[in-house]
Enzyme design. Structure first.
Site, PDB file in Angstrom:
ATOM      1  N   ARG A   1      -3.931  -8.705  -2.173  1.00 13.08           N
ATOM      2  CA  ARG A   1      -4.343  -8.922  -3.561  1.00 13.08           C
ATOM      3  C   ARG A   1      -3.198  -8.685  -4.544  1.00 13.08           C
ATOM      4  O   ARG A   1      -2.910  -9.495  -5.401  1.00 13.08           O
ATOM      5  CB  ARG A   1      -5.546  -8.047  -3.906  1.00 13.08           C
ATOM      6  CG  ARG A   1      -6.807  -8.898  -3.934  1.00 13.08           C
ATOM      7  CD  ARG A   1      -8.027  -8.089  -4.237  1.00 13.08           C
ATOM      8  NE  ARG A   1      -8.778  -7.818  -3.025  1.00 13.08           N
ATOM      9  CZ  ARG A   1      -9.146  -6.620  -2.603  1.00 13.08           C
ATOM     10  NH1 ARG A   1      -8.831  -5.546  -3.290  1.00 13.08           N
ATOM     11  NH2 ARG A   1      -9.833  -6.473  -1.503  1.00 13.08           N
TER      12      ARG A   1
ATOM     13  N   GLY B   1       0.808  -1.226   0.000  1.00 16.06           N
ATOM     14  CA  GLY B   1       0.000   0.000   0.000  1.00 16.06           C
ATOM     15  C   GLY B   1       0.835   1.267   0.000  1.00 16.06           C
ATOM     16  O   GLY B   1       2.068   1.220  -0.040  1.00 16.06           O
TER      17      GLY B   1
ATOM     18  N   TYR C   1     -14.984   4.311   8.387  1.00 16.29           N
ATOM     19  CA  TYR C   1     -13.526   4.307   8.595  1.00 16.29           C
ATOM     20  C   TYR C   1     -13.195   4.960   9.942  1.00 16.29           C
ATOM     21  O   TYR C   1     -12.438   4.419  10.749  1.00 16.29           O
ATOM     22  CB  TYR C   1     -12.881   5.064   7.435  1.00 16.29           C
ATOM     23  CG  TYR C   1     -11.390   5.287   7.537  1.00 16.29           C
ATOM     24  CD1 TYR C   1     -10.493   4.224   7.623  1.00 16.29           C
ATOM     25  CD2 TYR C   1     -10.865   6.580   7.506  1.00 16.29           C
ATOM     26  CE1 TYR C   1      -9.120   4.447   7.685  1.00 16.29           C
ATOM     27  CE2 TYR C   1      -9.500   6.813   7.563  1.00 16.29           C
ATOM     28  CZ  TYR C   1      -8.635   5.739   7.650  1.00 16.29           C
ATOM     29  OH  TYR C   1      -7.278   5.969   7.702  1.00 16.29           O
TER      30      TYR C   1
ATOM     31  N   LYS D   1     -11.526   3.482  13.364  1.00 22.92           N
ATOM     32  CA  LYS D   1     -10.274   4.024  13.904  1.00 22.92           C
ATOM     33  C   LYS D   1     -10.423   4.412  15.376  1.00 22.92           C
ATOM     34  O   LYS D   1      -9.500   4.208  16.162  1.00 22.92           O
ATOM     35  CB  LYS D   1      -9.778   5.204  13.050  1.00 22.92           C
ATOM     36  CG  LYS D   1      -9.207   4.782  11.699  1.00 22.92           C
ATOM     37  CD  LYS D   1      -7.942   3.938  11.893  1.00 22.92           C
ATOM     38  CE  LYS D   1      -7.454   3.265  10.635  1.00 22.92           C
ATOM     39  NZ  LYS D   1      -6.383   2.285  10.858  1.00 22.92           N
TER      40      LYS D   1
HETATM   41  C1  AKB Z   1      -8.268   9.058   4.079  1.00 21.84           C
HETATM   42  O1  AKB Z   1      -8.396  10.092   3.413  1.00 21.84           O
HETATM   43  O2  AKB Z   1      -9.193   8.252   4.271  1.00 21.84           O
HETATM   44  C2  AKB Z   1      -6.921   8.790   4.708  1.00 21.84           C
HETATM   45  C3  AKB Z   1      -6.835   9.321   6.096  1.00 21.84           C
HETATM   46  C4  AKB Z   1      -6.807  10.773   6.344  1.00 21.84           C
HETATM   47  O3  AKB Z   1      -6.784   8.557   7.025  1.00 21.84           O
HETATM   48  N1  AKB Z   1      -5.893   9.364   3.890  1.00 21.84           N
END
Ligand code: AKB
Length: 320
Positions: free
Chosen positions: A37, A12, A143, A147
């Site tokens: 992958r 990545g 996301y 986190k």
């Molecule tokens: C995203 O944009 O999802 C990432 C981040 C800021 O964690 N680059």
């Protein structure tokens, strides 16, 4: 005991450059590039690589046993934009993947684990200017949810089991080697590639959108410095605020125009605008500075110059 490192997500954006730097420091054979992958490219052929599916515990465990892994840099994640399109996938990879990593690290008495967090832990109720270390964490993306939960889980493993887990709340990371995949801050990387190749870019956030950012050399330095800091100096563990610069999309385009005067940038915001609007503008990273000496080397002008030099060279060699 000698250090044996596994980097998950080694193909990545961050993992690919981190693996190269870790191999320089610890030796090629001491750093296993974990991929899923996509197979590792030429720059990662100088050391071991293994297929690792972090959502399957035994897939990680096989590699840990085979190489006697002592430290994991867990760089696999589904980022904010893809996470909104595929929330189930984001939960599975980001949460179940992290849980497997922490369990295995605990069971194998590992020396240390690195797990990145992100500015995505913040949300619209968080103060957007000079966002403090301790503040409201109510993200609006899957996301971000993973986190926040991930930070809490890592700190739980530290306090409950004594596992030395560390992490940084990365801002947008700008890099010249591997393109990011599926984040909201991806425009700050794509703009450079398009400026060099086509002299035009259509940006998916508005011109006045300001976000915190960092250049990859600083990101690698921060990651390795935190991992090498003495445990006794740390009051925080998995959730360090960290930043290098903040600029609007328009200011970035203007900085690029200083080097490429005919560069044209247009702005057509899409669903990622809402995500960007829910994140901070600037970050207070004084805890990282005090606890382990964080200080970035790159600002907007020096990062832009360096990015363009690198990409223009690759473009001239026909490698872009
Ligand atoms: C995203 O944009 O999802 C990432 C981040 C800021 O964690 N680059």
């Amino acid at each position: 005991m000698s250090e044996m490192i596994l980097v998950t997500g080694a193909v990545g954006q961050i993992g690919s450059e981190l693996t190269v730097e870790l191999r320089k420091r610890y030796g090629n054979d001491s750093v296993v590039a974990g991929f899923h992958r996509k197979k590792p490219g030429a720059t990662l052929q100088n050391g071991p690589s293994e297929l690792v599916d972090v959502t399957k515990k035994e897939s990680v465990e096989n590699v840990v046993k085979k190489y006697d892994i002592t430290t994991i840099y867990h760089m696999v994640a589904i980022l904010s934009a893809v996470g909104e399109e595929k929330p189930n996938l984001a939960w599975n990879v980001n949460m179940n993947g992290l849980y497997n990593i922490l369990e295995i690290a605990k069971e194998h008495n590992m020396r240390r684990v690195f797990c990145p967090s992100s500015i995505a832990v913040f949300g619209p109720e968080t103060p957007q200017k000079s966002t403090p270390q301790e503040t409201i964490l109510r993200p609006r993306t899957m996301y971000g949810v993973t986190k926040v939960a991930g930070e809490l889980l890592c700190d739980y493993y530290f306090r409950r089991f004594g596992l030395d887990v560390r992490g940084l709340r990365y801002p947008g990371i700008i890099s010249s080697e591997t393109l990011p995949g599926g984040g909201t801050t991806d425009y700050a990387v794509e703009i450079f590639y398009e400026a060099v190749k086509n002299k035009r870019y259509t940006c998916f956030v508005k011109k006045d959108t300001i976000l915190p950012m960092m250049y990859m050399p600083d990101c690698i330095k921060a990651t390795m410095d935190l991992m090498n800091a003495p445990l006794s100096s740390l009051k925080h563990h998995s959730d360090f605020n960290i930043t290098a610069m903040s600029f609007s999309a328009g200011e970035l385009a203007e900085e690029i125009r200083k080097h490429i005067p005919n560069f044209v940038c247009e702005y057509t915001p899409d669903f990622r605008q809402n995500i960007a609007d829910s994140w901070p503008r600037t970050i207070d990273d004084s805890c990282a500075r005090e606890e382990w000496g964080w200080k970035p080397n790159y600002d907007l002008p020096s990062m832009t110059k360096n990015m363009l030099e690198k990409l223009e060279k690759r473009y001239e060699e026909g490698k872009l």
